[in-house]
Design an enzyme around this catalytic site. Structure first.
Site, PDB file in Angstrom:
ATOM      1  N   CYS A   1     -12.103 -29.948   5.570  1.00 41.78           N
ATOM      2  CA  CYS A   1     -11.079 -28.974   5.172  1.00 41.78           C
ATOM      3  C   CYS A   1      -9.769 -29.702   4.880  1.00 41.78           C
ATOM      4  CB  CYS A   1     -10.877 -27.953   6.285  1.00 41.78           C
ATOM      5  SG  CYS A   1      -9.497 -26.828   5.969  1.00 41.78           S
TER       6      CYS A   1
ATOM      7  N   CYS B   1      -6.323 -29.081   9.920  1.00 48.08           N
ATOM      8  CA  CYS B   1      -7.493 -29.968  10.020  1.00 48.08           C
ATOM      9  C   CYS B   1      -7.127 -31.424   9.746  1.00 48.08           C
ATOM     10  CB  CYS B   1      -8.587 -29.490   9.068  1.00 48.08           C
ATOM     11  SG  CYS B   1      -9.392 -27.975   9.655  1.00 48.08           S
TER      12      CYS B   1
ATOM     13  N   HIS C   1      -5.237 -22.655   8.971  1.00 48.19           N
ATOM     14  CA  HIS C   1      -6.619 -22.980   8.602  1.00 48.19           C
ATOM     15  C   HIS C   1      -7.322 -21.785   7.963  1.00 48.19           C
ATOM     16  CE1 HIS C   1     -10.670 -24.573   8.620  1.00 48.19           C
ATOM     17  NE2 HIS C   1     -11.049 -23.404   9.126  1.00 48.19           N
TER      18      HIS C   1
ATOM     19  N   CYS D   1      -6.734 -28.458   4.917  1.00 44.93           N
ATOM     20  CA  CYS D   1      -5.528 -27.787   5.419  1.00 44.93           C
ATOM     21  C   CYS D   1      -4.748 -28.712   6.357  1.00 44.93           C
ATOM     22  CB  CYS D   1      -5.877 -26.470   6.119  1.00 44.93           C
ATOM     23  SG  CYS D   1      -6.369 -26.623   7.850  1.00 44.93           S
TER      24      CYS D   1
ATOM     25  N   ASP E   1       0.853  -1.185   0.000  1.00 38.85           N
ATOM     26  CA  ASP E   1       0.000   0.000   0.000  1.00 38.85           C
ATOM     27  C   ASP E   1       0.891   1.238   0.000  1.00 38.85           C
ATOM     28  OD1 ASP E   1       0.993   0.050   2.534  1.00 38.85           O
ATOM     29  OD2 ASP E   1      -0.916  -0.168   3.548  1.00 38.85           O
TER      30      ASP E   1
ATOM     31  N   ASP F   1      -8.011  -7.152   0.336  1.00 40.25           N
ATOM     32  CA  ASP F   1      -7.005  -7.439   1.357  1.00 40.25           C
ATOM     33  C   ASP F   1      -7.600  -7.083   2.701  1.00 40.25           C
ATOM     34  OD1 ASP F   1      -5.429  -4.948   2.787  1.00 40.25           O
ATOM     35  OD2 ASP F   1      -6.405  -4.350   0.925  1.00 40.25           O
TER      36      ASP F   1
END
Lengths: 393, 393
Positions: free
Chosen positions: B331, B336, B362, B333, B93, B285
């Site tokens: 999930c 998980c 996660h 990930c 930014d 974002d």
């Protein structure tokens, strides 16, 4: 007993030895370093990263886990292996060390000549066990040899340890003798409790106490050798200086059954590891490499030291600012392959959590590589020469 | 200009669209979520883990990095990509948002009717730029459009943003108009400075200000459309409630060049993402998914909610104690696949750093999977139906 466990000495040179320690969760090449996962977490790292550093075995602390989340919760969650996602060998201690070390006050206080104090946590040591207060909620707790075995069974590590009273250096001969005798009785009770529930998933270590007194160490070693323990852990006070520590380890080791693995409890730094391996120690555990990482200290080889008398560099130091070099250019760890000292310095200054995990990765990898070097040096009969190179000025 | 960058709209349905945003460090499938690496670190995670979550792009903050470690240090360390080890697309930014949001006081204070205050950090806004104090060492700093471009050039992200004054909701029409006009002059200065040094490695986004006022937003959009910006970022006050935010985004988007990517600054949670995508936003974002992770909140799909009005579960909650289920059984990930809610609850209670990284893993994976679902729903013309499913009661 111990049919799923095995310890083989493969190569010996002097007292040093290369061994192979088989557990239900894999084989450990010894001498090996055991990393602390005190509260069922190697602080700041997930188990992928721990494994990626070639870690062989980790250790969790019975004392911390019995208080939080409690051994029943760990069992409900499938035991330490399932809960933590660590599929390799694991050890738990008995819980004794923390109860007594908190109870007696710290070693540093003792060395500074301060009054011996009973901490708020330890209430009473009796034949039956230790009474203490939980640091979580202040509740009164009672740890007996049988309870320690039961808790460790519920935690489910491969290698477990008998409950002992861990006496500090200031303790008198008479107290140490009575304490060692009681620890031996506790060890028998621990072993009997262990055997009552033995299902082949765990192997039991005796702890050798006796302070710096040869006859007490000898008494405890003979007791251990005569009973069906899988291995031995050298505990208690090892003296007031490094040389006394090495002498005490040597004296103890010389009296132990050579066919059983020897663990040195709570030791140590790089030079201690060399000395321990030379004296015949097979496994070591210590918070040192992971703890100093969280203070910004990264272990380095002799050639990479910025101060010959320090085995680590301090990444908080101003001269790391903007430094494009990795911690060690010859280190294969993820942190050294990816990041500069300057970035790690920035993360420390900005208090970014990532700093702690990246430096921990380096230090774990460093220790595992060090143990590999130690094993190779034993095979090549060059361990003493290596010690001279690595020893601090 | 922008020869190494490209934005293609591949599929449109209503205002929603699927796009492809090419940068020197890779192609982003849009709509995409951009994860915050504020101080050049996705808090608590190394870049292997960030990438393993299928992350496409991350964003660092100019304001924080100019103060610590300073843009020169980042350049010395090879720029953000090399320093952080993130090889994919990056955005920075302009630094304006933090200067002004800290200067004006927080939105929550404003909503509670408290006095508008100037924070200690913002000293003065002038045509030339903003004067403020460093939160690190209190030193006086001056950020101009040219300096923001220079700093962002030294940081080296792919996508960079013009300096703007970010006005909050309480600002009057007159102030907002003058401010928007000044931000447009700053945008021209930013673009001219950008072009003076353009080497093809960066692409410039204009920021659209104008508060909730259509004619000001229109003025800014026409200005942006007429100049050689690569993309547009919708900034400033979007109103005092969700509906006004959606209305303001819709109104702004309708006036923007459809061939350029549209970024929505600082937004948002799951429902905001659906609305934004429906309105034609290409990238978002927000610190939300990584920040709530550090408070123990794990994002869950509607079917996995324990409270229909909450898009996350609180792993601190007592009913997670001893719970053997993962955060989400469906999930993919690492967290998980490896760990139970009960373990995460334990790590949070024990204040183990690993808690924060595991839950962050996660939430990042969740957001990336959500964006994939959004893209698929646009292709299948089912995005509104998905919004109805995901909307909170």
């Amino acid at each position: 007993m111990y049919k799923n466990f095995d310890f083989k000495v493969l190569i010996e040179h002097g007292n040093a030895r290369i061994g192979s320690l088989r557990t239900p969760h894999g084989v450990i090449s010894t001498p090996a370093f055991i990393f602390c996962a005190t509260k069922a977490s190697v602080k700041s790292l997930d188990m992928r990263a721990v494994k990626d550093c070639d870690t062989q075995i980790i250790l969790s602390n019975t004392y911390h886990l019995m208080l939080q989340p409690g051994e029943k919760t760990v069992r409900t969650l499938g035991g330490l292996h399932k809960m933590t996602g660590w599929n390799g060998p694991m050890m738990t201690d008995s819980g004794g060390y923390q109860i007594f070390s908190l109870g007696y006050g710290s070693v540093s206080e003792e060395l500074k000549g301060k009054q011996r104090r009973r901490g708020a946590s330890l209430i009473k040591i009796a034949e039956n066990g230790a009474y203490f207060r939980s640091y979580i909620d202040g509740s009164l707790r009672h740890l007996t040899p049988e309870r320690s075995m039961e808790i460790q069974r519920m935690l489910g590590a491969d290698l477990v340890v008998v409950l002992d009273e861990c006496t500090p250096f200031h303790t008198s001969y008479d107290y140490t003798k009575e304490s060692t005798l009681m620890s031996m009785r506790w060890a028998t009770r621990s072993r009997e409790e262990f055997e009552r529930h033995d299902d082949g998933s765990q192997a039991l270590y005796c702890v050798i106490q006796g302070g710096i007194y040869q006859e007490l160490r000898q008494m405890n070693c003979e007791f251990a050798n005569d009973a069906a323990f899988f291995g031995n852990a050298i505990g208690g006070s090892l003296g007031s200086c490094k040389q006394q520590m090495y002498d005490t380890v040597q004296m103890t080791n010389s009296m132990l059954d050579k066919g059983r693995p020897v663990h040195l409890l709570g030791i140590g730094n790089v030079v201690d590891i060399f000395h321990g391996a030379l004296l015949g120690v097979d496994t070591f555990d210590c918070v040192y490499p992971t703890r100093i990482a969280r203070h910004g200290a990264a272990l380095v080889k002799p050639a990479n030291r910025d101060n010959p008398s320090k085995e680590y560099i301090n990444l908080n130091s101003a001269h790391c600012r903007g430094n494009i070099d990795p911690i060690e250019s010859d280190c294969p760890c993820y942190t050294c392959k990816t990041h500069s000292r300057g970035y790690l310095h920035h993360l420390l200054k900005a208090r970014e959590l990532l700093a702690y995990s990246l430096i921990t990765i380096h230090n774990i990898r460093f220790m595992n590589d060090l143990m590999q070097l130690v094993r190779r040096a034993i095979a090549n009969r060059t361990l003493e020469r290596e010690l001279a190179i690595w020893n601090l000025n």
